[in-house]
Design a protein around this motif. Structure first.
Motif, PDB file in Angstrom:
ATOM      1  N   ILE A  50     -17.867   5.148 -29.255  1.00 50.26           N
ATOM      2  CA  ILE A  50     -17.519   6.516 -29.642  1.00 50.26           C
ATOM      3  C   ILE A  50     -17.916   6.773 -31.097  1.00 50.26           C
ATOM      4  O   ILE A  50     -18.530   7.791 -31.425  1.00 50.26           O
ATOM      5  CB  ILE A  50     -16.015   6.766 -29.386  1.00 50.26           C
ATOM      6  CG1 ILE A  50     -15.796   6.811 -27.861  1.00 50.26           C
ATOM      7  CG2 ILE A  50     -15.520   8.041 -30.072  1.00 50.26           C
ATOM      8  CD1 ILE A  50     -14.384   6.642 -27.419  1.00 50.26           C
ATOM      9  N   ILE A  51     -17.614   5.814 -31.969  1.00 50.46           N
ATOM     10  CA  ILE A  51     -17.971   5.978 -33.394  1.00 50.46           C
ATOM     11  C   ILE A  51     -19.493   6.035 -33.548  1.00 50.46           C
ATOM     12  O   ILE A  51     -20.036   6.870 -34.266  1.00 50.46           O
ATOM     13  CB  ILE A  51     -17.370   4.843 -34.252  1.00 50.46           C
ATOM     14  CG1 ILE A  51     -15.842   4.994 -34.318  1.00 50.46           C
ATOM     15  CG2 ILE A  51     -17.969   4.840 -35.664  1.00 50.46           C
ATOM     16  CD1 ILE A  51     -15.126   3.904 -35.081  1.00 50.46           C
ATOM     17  N   SER A  52     -20.162   5.164 -32.814  1.00 51.06           N
ATOM     18  CA  SER A  52     -21.622   5.113 -32.974  1.00 51.06           C
ATOM     19  C   SER A  52     -22.259   6.420 -32.501  1.00 51.06           C
ATOM     20  O   SER A  52     -23.206   6.915 -33.132  1.00 51.06           O
ATOM     21  CB  SER A  52     -22.141   3.877 -32.232  1.00 51.06           C
ATOM     22  OG  SER A  52     -23.343   4.139 -31.611  1.00 51.06           O
ATOM     23  N   ILE A  53     -21.732   7.008 -31.432  1.00 49.13           N
ATOM     24  CA  ILE A  53     -22.293   8.288 -30.974  1.00 49.13           C
ATOM     25  C   ILE A  53     -21.917   9.397 -31.959  1.00 49.13           C
ATOM     26  O   ILE A  53     -22.770  10.188 -32.377  1.00 49.13           O
ATOM     27  CB  ILE A  53     -21.808   8.621 -29.540  1.00 49.13           C
ATOM     28  CG1 ILE A  53     -22.319   7.561 -28.550  1.00 49.13           C
ATOM     29  CG2 ILE A  53     -22.293  10.015 -29.126  1.00 49.13           C
ATOM     30  CD1 ILE A  53     -21.740   7.670 -27.153  1.00 49.13           C
ATOM     31  N   ALA A  54     -20.642   9.429 -32.356  1.00 48.43           N
ATOM     32  CA  ALA A  54     -20.188  10.488 -33.279  1.00 48.43           C
ATOM     33  C   ALA A  54     -20.991  10.453 -34.579  1.00 48.43           C
ATOM     34  O   ALA A  54     -21.310  11.494 -35.155  1.00 48.43           O
ATOM     35  CB  ALA A  54     -18.696  10.336 -33.569  1.00 48.43           C
ATOM     36  N   ASN A  55     -21.321   9.252 -35.033  1.00 46.54           N
ATOM     37  CA  ASN A  55     -22.041   9.127 -36.310  1.00 46.54           C
ATOM     38  C   ASN A  55     -23.477   9.646 -36.254  1.00 46.54           C
ATOM     39  O   ASN A  55     -24.141   9.744 -37.274  1.00 46.54           O
ATOM     40  CB  ASN A  55     -22.030   7.676 -36.792  1.00 46.54           C
ATOM     41  CG  ASN A  55     -20.709   7.328 -37.469  1.00 46.54           C
ATOM     42  OD1 ASN A  55     -19.887   8.205 -37.723  1.00 46.54           O
ATOM     43  ND2 ASN A  55     -20.488   6.061 -37.744  1.00 46.54           N
ATOM     44  N   ARG A  56     -23.925   9.982 -35.054  1.00 44.83           N
ATOM     45  CA  ARG A  56     -25.266  10.586 -34.973  1.00 44.83           C
ATOM     46  C   ARG A  56     -25.223  12.065 -35.360  1.00 44.83           C
ATOM     47  O   ARG A  56     -26.251  12.688 -35.577  1.00 44.83           O
ATOM     48  CB  ARG A  56     -25.837  10.400 -33.577  1.00 44.83           C
ATOM     49  CG  ARG A  56     -26.198   8.937 -33.352  1.00 44.83           C
ATOM     50  CD  ARG A  56     -26.828   8.710 -31.999  1.00 44.83           C
ATOM     51  NE  ARG A  56     -27.503   7.449 -31.926  1.00 44.83           N
ATOM     52  CZ  ARG A  56     -26.914   6.270 -31.686  1.00 44.83           C
ATOM     53  NH1 ARG A  56     -25.607   6.209 -31.515  1.00 44.83           N
ATOM     54  NH2 ARG A  56     -27.616   5.170 -31.635  1.00 44.83           N
ATOM     55  N   HIS A  57     -24.012  12.622 -35.424  1.00 43.15           N
ATOM     56  CA  HIS A  57     -23.860  13.988 -35.939  1.00 43.15           C
ATOM     57  C   HIS A  57     -24.228  13.944 -37.426  1.00 43.15           C
ATOM     58  O   HIS A  57     -23.795  13.035 -38.142  1.00 43.15           O
ATOM     59  CB  HIS A  57     -22.403  14.439 -35.752  1.00 43.15           C
ATOM     60  CG  HIS A  57     -22.163  15.860 -36.173  1.00 43.15           C
ATOM     61  ND1 HIS A  57     -22.207  16.257 -37.487  1.00 43.15           N
ATOM     62  CD2 HIS A  57     -21.879  16.965 -35.452  1.00 43.15           C
ATOM     63  CE1 HIS A  57     -21.962  17.548 -37.560  1.00 43.15           C
ATOM     64  NE2 HIS A  57     -21.758  18.009 -36.332  1.00 43.15           N
TER      65      HIS A  57
END
Ligand code: SAJ
Length: 406
Positions: free
Chosen positions: A232-239
């Motif tokens: 979840i963090i890794s996907i969110a950090n693509r923002h």
């Protein structure tokens, strides 16, 4: 010549940096053993590039002594512990150093405080000491606060490249001190007043604490509902405007786990978010203990002496154990009268706790479950060493199947 007072984690690299860039430096520390070690040609802690820098500084003639020198510029880098109950700073090392400087310095000397201090410390504790001696700040003694920003593990690089803050009563003195630091510092150096510099330093570490707390709270939320916090963090950090930090077993070290408390102690009715963040991070070692006991049950491990904690330091690839999450866990176990858990850390050569191993293979041999608390390169680069063990990885460094996470 600069007399640098306090040759610990900050004072020593700073002194070496000045000296190796051609500034005359005498380093003073009241610990004779430490001074003897330096004079015998050895550094006193492990840090990338420190030994080379030490060699350079010695070539340039740096001196180490237990005496205070008579000179026009002093940099104080002594510890500023805090009282765990009141959450207030103990400025006595700083004030003691200032008194010793006053004993030897000429009129008009500049005293730079590098130690982290809580906002208002200079006004509350340092100025009164100077006045006690019948001296006037700005005339007899010029005060400056130049907090450090370097991160253990990358100190030498950051000393050179980070931007810095210099807080001074008198902007001209601020500029003079800036010139000194410019001898080695390639980052921007901002000159401001002392209160702003004090506050800025504490705010920086509080910012990081709050962001780590957010990651830790997310880890708990995701665990409670069976979701993968790391994905979840890794996907969110693509923002483009999101940058969530990593959850972990807690926050240690002498900075981030301490500085936010200064704000809570001084502004108890205002520092609400800051206090919550501190409490979330402080709850992590207990949370990990809870995870250990769940995983032990799931795997039929009855005896905690079959469990090994990997890592005693507060973070990876340093030998500093101050306020480390592992120590917090061990304290908590002691309070619950649980004993027997095994511990190993390749960076910690001294005996710190019971059942501590200094040999990795022996340690592995004596446990069925390994809890990774620190992501030292030794384990990060060789996770296969743990094959066959039940693994709880609190740092998300072990990519093998079946590994338990926070
Ligand atoms: N940690 C996490 N998750 C993360 C990052 C860190 O759990 O995503 C943990 C670490 O494992 C460690 C603790 O937080 O236990 C603190 O480690 P750190 O590497 O974040 O910071 P420190 O304490 O080594 O150094 C900090 C730095 N401050 C900031 O990054 C704002 C450094 O620049 C300061 O000079 C230093 O405090 C200080 O002396 O004030």
């Amino acid at each position: 010549m600069i007399n640098i007072i306090g040759l610990g984690y900050i004072g020593l690299p700073t002194a070496l940096m000045f000296a190796s860039h051609g500034v005359g430096v005498v380093g003073t520390d009241y610990n004779k053993e430490l001074v003897d070690t330096l004079n015998a040609g050895h550094t006193t802690f492990e840090e990338d590039g420190l030994d080379e820098l030490f060699g350079e500084a010695v070539k340039h003639g740096i001196k180490f002594t237990t005496e205070y020198m008579r000179t026009d510029t002093y940099i104080i880098a002594v510890p500023t512990p805090y009282d765990k109950a009141s959450k207030k700073i103990d400025a006595s090392y700083v004030t003691e150093a200032v008194k010793n400087v006053i004993d030897v310095c000429p009129k008009g000397a500049t005293v730079v405080i590098e130690s982290t201090i809580s906002p208002g410390t200079v006004d509350k504790f340092v100025r009164p000491v100077i006045e006690q001696f019948g001296l006037k700040t700005g005339e007899d003694i010029n005060l400056v606060h130049a907090p450090e920003r370097i991160i253990p593990g990358n100190m030498v690089y950051e000393l050179k490249h980070n931007s810095r803050t210099i807080g001074a009563d008198n902007p001209e003195i601020g500029e003079k001190v800036k010139e000194y630091y410019s001898s080695f510092c390639e980052g921007e150096i901002v000159v401001t007043d002392i209160r702003t510099a004090e506050m800025t330093k504490v705010v920086e570490n509080t910012f990081r604490d709050i962001n780590i707390a957010f990651a830790n709270e997310l880890a708990k939320i995701c665990r409670s509902d069976n979701m993968d916090v790391y994905e979840i963090i890794s996907i969110a950090n693509r923002h483009p405007r999101v940058n969530i930090l990593s959850p972990g077993p807690g926050v240690g070290g002498h900075c981030i786990s301490v500085d936010p408390w200064f704000l809570v102690g001084d502004y108890p009715s205002l520092a609400n978010l800051i206090k919550q963040a501190r409490m979330i991070n402080d709850s992590m070692p207990e949370y990990v203990l809870g995870r250990i006991s769940e995983i032990m049950k799931e795997n039929g491990i009855k005896d905690v002496s079959r469990v090994g904690l990997y890592g005693l330091t507060y973070k990876e690839n340093v030998d500093d154990i101050r306020e480390s999450p592992t120590l917090q866990m061990l304290e908590s176990m002691e309070r619950h009268l649980a004993s027997g858990i095994k511990v190993y850390d390749p960076y910690v050569k001294r005996d710190i706790c019971e059942n501590q191993y200094h040999d990795f293979d022996k340690f592995l041999n004596d446990v069925d479950m390994v809890v990774i608390l620190v992501g030292h390169s030794e384990i990060r680069n060789n996770p296969e060493k743990l094959l066959g063990k039940i693994i709880l990885d609190t740092r998300n460094i072990c990519r093998m199947d079946g590994v338990y996470r926070l």
